[in-house]
Design an enzyme around this catalytic site. Sequence first.
Site, short mmCIF file in Angstrom:
data_model
loop_
_atom_site.label_atom_id
_atom_site.label_comp_id
_atom_site.label_asym_id
_atom_site.label_seq_id
_atom_site.Cartn_x
_atom_site.Cartn_y
_atom_site.Cartn_z
N ILE A 33 0.87 -1.20 0.00
CA ILE A 33 0.00 0.00 0.00
C ILE A 33 0.90 1.23 0.00
CG2 ILE A 33 -1.63 1.37 1.42
CD1 ILE A 33 -2.95 -1.11 0.40
N HIS A 34 0.69 2.12 -0.94
CA HIS A 34 1.49 3.35 -0.89
C HIS A 34 0.80 4.55 -1.53
CE1 HIS A 34 2.35 2.36 -5.11
NE2 HIS A 34 2.66 3.64 -5.26
N ARG A 35 -0.31 4.33 -2.23
CA ARG A 35 -0.86 5.41 -3.03
C ARG A 35 -1.39 6.54 -2.15
NH1 ARG A 35 -0.33 5.51 -7.91
NH2 ARG A 35 0.44 3.40 -7.99
#
Length: 360
Positions: A208-210
């Site tokens: 997860i990074h957005r």
Amino acid sequence: MIKIITIVGARPQFIKAAAVSRAIINRGIIKEVIVHTGQHFDKNMSSVFFEEMQIPKPDYHLEINSLSHGAMTGRMLEAIEQVIIKEEPDYVLVYGDTNSTLAGALAASKLHVKVVHVEAGLRSFNMEMPEEINRILTDRISNVLFCPTELAIENLEKEGFRNFDCNIFNCGDVMEDAARYYAEVAEKKSPILTKLGLGLNSYILCTIHRAENTDNQKKLTDIVKSINCLQSKMQVVLPLHPRTRKKIDEFGLSIQATIIDPVGYLDMINLIKKSKLVMTDSGGLQKEAFIFDKFCVTIREQTEWKELVNHGYNTLTGSDSNEIMDAVNHFSSKNFIKEHDFYGGGNASSRIIEALLKLK
Ligand code: UD1
Ligand code: UDP
């Protein structure tokens, strides 16, 4: 001999450049000058890729990072302009949709140097994503647009690109080139599965990074809730992007999962190949899951890789924890059967090189 300046800066661009730079070296008649903007800078977000994927060392390192969008893009624009003036290339090649991409394309086009965009034509149709703005603007000022999929070509046609003075190709996806080439290397060189004691199909691989997921406290809390619920049934392995780590600390969230630092590409390939399924908001990882025969739960409302969703290999859940759990349950009981080949079979880089040589 033609001269190309390649602009890279963020993790997925190193992976794409690894494939294309290898093809450039093998072809022998193109001079490549690599500019690293510095957007990603931790060892395991940057130098690990250059080392283990044998990407040529950057000729210029601009060290621009950790700024607001305007400041980052503006400082890159100014610095890349100086490099282009000095090097006088025939082309400036940019990848994907990051701030480094837009800065490189803009600097070149203002100097009337031809812009080559690899991964052109992708759209999420969500103008709140910084990446969507970067892609649309980059495509519009590119002279040569290399699309990874049929859908990307269709997107450009709908936007009237056939009326513009540019060349458009469907060359396939350079990430498939990288995935296929480095999968063989990873078999021999990546110790990650033994290190973490992971068995085949025994864990969910999650990234997860957005910004849309991490900067919004409610969304990130929901995602963490779903990870914690899943972990009580099956191990979740989470290589944590620095943006997400910062936000988890800031919001005081607690994750029950196997949290590790971001890993190099060889480790990542082995983690994908042995996982039960992939859960992510990454663009690249959605395709790698498909390439390595894994279902993907995409924690977003839209995707640029719609063909995967249309054919049932991937599902979009947004950040709602019930939607995420349902999607994981749905895929857990299904067998992955691959009936399509969307990304060109692993030869995109050489198609790009041959097309550029013909255009010259
Ligand atoms: C960027 C791209 C995104 C891409 C992602 C790939 C833009 C607008 N976004 O997002 O499209 O999917 O890269 O991973 O270009 N940080 C570190 N160490 C690093 C890298 C980043 O600590 O090595 C920190 C930065 O200081 C910053 C945060 O992570 O606080 C976000 O970095 P940034 O490059 O702005 O955006 P990404 O979220 O990485
Ligand atoms: N990746 C990696 N190590 C990690 C997480 C991701 O090597 O810890 C790779 C992943 O396999 C894919 C690429 O990085 O090839 C995707 O980058 P990211 O998710 O950062 O960006 P996006 O594709 O969403 O722009």
